[in-house]
Design an enzyme around this catalytic site. Structure first.
Site, mmCIF file in Angstrom:
data_model
loop_
_atom_site.group_PDB
_atom_site.id
_atom_site.type_symbol
_atom_site.label_atom_id
_atom_site.label_comp_id
_atom_site.label_asym_id
_atom_site.label_seq_id
_atom_site.Cartn_x
_atom_site.Cartn_y
_atom_site.Cartn_z
ATOM 1 N N ASP A 449 0.830 -1.213 0.000
ATOM 2 C CA ASP A 449 0.000 0.000 0.000
ATOM 3 C C ASP A 449 0.865 1.264 0.000
ATOM 4 O OD1 ASP A 449 -2.345 1.469 0.124
ATOM 5 O OD2 ASP A 449 -3.190 0.321 1.783
ATOM 6 N N ASP A 515 -10.668 1.698 -3.742
ATOM 7 C CA ASP A 515 -11.266 1.337 -2.456
ATOM 8 C C ASP A 515 -12.780 1.274 -2.570
ATOM 9 O OD1 ASP A 515 -9.042 0.933 -1.002
ATOM 10 O OD2 ASP A 515 -9.007 2.888 -0.030
HETATM 11 C C1 DGJ Z 1 -5.953 1.698 1.700
HETATM 12 C C2 DGJ Z 1 -6.265 0.508 0.851
HETATM 13 O O1 DGJ Z 1 -6.707 0.907 -0.408
HETATM 14 C C3 DGJ Z 1 -7.296 -0.368 1.549
HETATM 15 O O2 DGJ Z 1 -7.637 -1.432 0.730
HETATM 16 C C4 DGJ Z 1 -6.712 -0.825 2.851
HETATM 17 O O3 DGJ Z 1 -5.632 -1.681 2.624
HETATM 18 C C5 DGJ Z 1 -6.307 0.371 3.691
HETATM 19 N N1 DGJ Z 1 -5.440 1.258 2.966
HETATM 20 C C6 DGJ Z 1 -5.613 -0.080 4.948
HETATM 21 O O4 DGJ Z 1 -5.134 0.967 5.671
#
Ligand code: DGJ
Length: 722
Positions: A449, A515
């Protein structure tokens, strides 16, 4: 190839997959692209000479020789648009003119190297027509002088046919990535600059110019993508002389690249696609990606990600229950998301302290990884390696490891700062922590991430801007981890889909598209992510009925069918499912497993339906033996019932049996299902499906149906998937 001299330029033709390029190579000018577009057919040297004479630029109130625009356009050549190379030596050497060219040709790769003796610079350009028909270019500059050369910008540019009159690129934001935007091509520049230090949710992705009204299946288009995950720029420039250039490269911050004597800077690869219709242009990217040796070829495992199921609430009993339910449903990979490491009870602390949290996981991760091993499920773990919370042991021990300009700390974002990976000790620490965990916990997959922009990202070591070095260090780190752990797969995630580019995909195996798992939004996100990436590289999950990001509620059939056209997964607390939901979800997982080879190897087709509220897309096997389509009603159209969906790309000669997959979604009142949705389905030829189309069911809004087509003469190979 005869030697190119100033007096006798050589004209070179490159051809691949229906795309043709004609280059003019001379002894005293950088290479010029005379044609980039449809393959012109094999041409003799004489024909190419005459082709070049026909393409010779006319003179009109300009310099007294034809203005030749090279792939690194030069102001000195009389080009009044944006120059490709910008820089200076304390105000000197500001207008380079490269000569003394030497060109080498190997297959479809041309490498040209020349020098500007006045500016004391050497420039090298590589032009490569890939087997997919995708063209890629990069350039590098070397300082031959004894003083520093301040490089401000080095980009490459390609000419686009004068028939291009419209442009399209992408914008977006968190949770709504890759939103298309379209505009007429007018005199001036449409410039997309990115200073986020990551690709960005609003990245241009592919900047296209095309014929009037171009669509998925019609209109010639030319597009450009910068394969880089740091700051970058992409532009289309149209001049009053009717010239159109697509250009791009890395965006350099002030003083970021100062070339000492003998040192060089190279641009990232800049990719250029062409085709009739957006699908044909996208297919060049897809085919190129699929031809790479590192492209994932194993069946893409059904994935369960814990994020929207438990967030930070890590509790062994709860997570084991999730794993058991996942196994029952047919999940093959289990990814433990954010929240497992020291001090990480929420998003305010812990980044950098990559040790399993002793309070939450008193026995470490082993009870979970052992359990998954007995269930036959692969284990994946979340990291955010480039980030650091000031509230962490790492930040307390090494405050100077944070990227920052002299004299101040950058503004926090999501309570975090960026760790300077260009500092060798910081890099080694992160590499060793990840590597130790990967080895010890038998991690097969990392969700990598990156949740903030690189605001004010200066290096404490040099005092100058640090985005360029940071981006290259990230690439090195990914490569080193993959070398150390053969078979390790890595997903590129960045606040959802903010790091989707061909630079990061050199080192990673899929992207997290967004997301936002709301299927209505995902229809758009997946549709436009496909302009660059094939479905097997795009993570696509089924979420809960109530979307966490939009608050909308959707039937499982719509959520599951939408997610089908990617690398399938679940992000939902499946311990709470009703028996009916469990049965239906298991059914869809079965559909995915049965058809994933087709989904992940077929050609992507997006339909130009005349009703904008209707979306239809699918994949067709490369031998045209089978296809899978999804028809969706996004919102209520003013004309009803909808007209049939014309399916382009099937074999016109073959007859296809057509049936619906999955439960029948609700239809509008007084509307019957079309014949193909009834028991036994129907058969239609590829020609009928292309010319007249398949009846569109009168679905209620925010519902979709999945259509399976199989050529009647197709002998089903034994399923590799089961
Ligand atoms: C952002 C990501 O896009 C999510 O899927 C998740 O992993 C969160 N971060 C976790 O903090």
């Amino acid at each position: 190839m005869p030697e190119a001299t100033s007096a006798t330029p050589v004209h070179l033709q490159l051809r691949a997959a229906g795309t043709g390029v004609v280059l003019r190579l001379s002894g005293d000018e950088l290479p010029q692209i005379l044609h980039w577009g449809a393959d012109l057919g094999a041409a003799s040297d004489e024909q190419l000479r005459e082709f070049a004479a026909n393409a010779e630029p006319a003179l009109d109130n300009s310099v007294d020789v034809p203005v030749r625009i090279s792939v690194v356009p030069e102001h000195a050549a009389g080009w009044m648009g944006a120059p490709g190379l910008r820089g200076h030596r304390s105000g000197q050497a500001w207008t380079p003119q490269v000569g003394h060219l030497n060109h080498t040709v190997q297959g479809n790769t041309v490498t040209s190297r020349g020098v500007d003796r006045n500016s004391e610079l050497e420039l090298e350009v590589e032009i490569q027509l890939l087997d997919s028909g995708l063209l890629r270019l990069r350039a590098s500059v070397t300082n031959l002088g004894s003083s520093d050369y301040n490089l401000e910008q080095l980009v490459v540019a390609l000419p686009v046919s004068g028939s291009a009159v419209e442009t399209m690129d992408q914008a977006g934001r968190w949770s709504k990535e890759r939103t298309p935007q379209r505009r007429p091509l007018t005199v001036g520049t449409h410039l997309r600059e990115n200073r986020r230090g990551r690709t960005g949710a609003d990245a241009a992705t592919v900047l296209l110019a095309g014929e009037e009204g171009f669509g998925f299946g019609h209109g010639e288009v030319w597009g450009l993508h910068v394969g880089f995950s740091g700051n970058h720029l992409t532009y289309v420039e149209h001049t009053s002389a009717g010239k159109t250039l697509l250009g791009g490269g890395e965006l350099l911050l002030p003083g970021e690249i100062v070339l000492k004597t003998g040192s060089s800077y190279s641009t990232p690869w800049v990719y250029a696609c062409h085709g009739v219709g957006l699908d044909a242009a996208a297919r060049q990217f897809h085919n190129h990606l699929r031809s790479r040796p590192q492209h994932p070829t194993t069946l893409r495992p059904v994935t369960l990600n814990t994020w929207e199921a438990v967030y930070f609430d890590h509790d062994l009993t709860r997570i084991l229950a999730l794993a058991d339910k996942a196994a029952e449903l047919g999940v093959e990979r289990f990814v433990l998301d954010d929240g497992w490491f020291r001090g990480r009870r929420d998003d305010t602390a812990g980044l950098g302290d990559w040790y399993v949290d002793e309070d939450v996981w008193p026995q470490g991760l082993q009870p979970l990884t052992d359990h998954l091993a007995t269930l036959g499920i692969e284990f994946g773990l979340w990291f955010e390696p480039e980030m650091i919370n000031p509230e962490s042991d790492l930040a307390r021990e090494h405050p100077d490891w944070i990227l920052q300009p002299v004299g101040r700390m950058p503004l926090p974002a999501r309570h975090q700062q960026v760790l300077n990976l260009a500092i060798p000790e910081a890099y080694d620490y992160i590499r060793d922590r990840i590597s130790e965990l990967v080895g010890r916990c038998n991690i097969g997959y990392i969700k990598w991430d990156h949740n903030r922009d690189l605001v004010d990202a200066g290096s404490t070591a040099t005092g100058s801007a640090g985005v360029h070095e940071q981006t290259l260090a990230t690439y090195r780190l990914l490569a080193e981890l993959k070398d150390r752990h053969p078979g390790l797969e890595i997903e590129s995630c960045s606040s959802g889909g903010a790091r989707v580019d061909l630079g990061i995909l050199e080192h990673t195996d899929r992207v997290w598209a967004s997301d936002c798992i709301d299927p209505l939004e995902r229809q758009q996100i997946l549709r436009w992510t496909a302009q660059l990436l094939p479905p097997e590289l795009v993570g696509s999950h089924v979420g809960s009925s109530h979307s966490h990001t939009t608050g909308r509620t959707h039937d499982l059939s719509f959520r599951a069918a939408t997610a089908l056209f990617g690398h399938y997964g679940i992000e939902w607390d499946i311990t709470l499912l009703t028996a009916a939901e469990q049965q239906e979800l298991a059914h869809w997982i079965g559909v995915y497993k049965e058809h994933r080879t087709l989904l992940h190897q077929g050609d992507v087709v997006r339909v130009d339906h005349p009703t904008p509220e209707i979306s239809a897309h699918g994949v067709i096997a490369s031998d045209r033996s089978a296809a899978l389509f999804e028809f969706t009603v996004l919102s209520r159209p003013s004309c009803w019932p909808p007209v049939p969906v014309r399916l382009r790309g099937l074999d016109p000669e073959r007859s296809y049996s057509i049936r619906q997959l999955g439960p029948t979604p609700p239809l509008g009142t007084n509307n019957n299902s079309p014949a193909w949705m009834n028991d036994g389905g129907i058969r239609l030829s590829g020609a009928m499906l292309a010319a007249a189309g398949l009846a569109m069911p009168p679905l209620q809004p925010e519902h979709s149906v999945v259509v399976h087509l199989e050529a009647a003469d197709h002998v089903q190979a034994p399923l590799a998937d089961s």
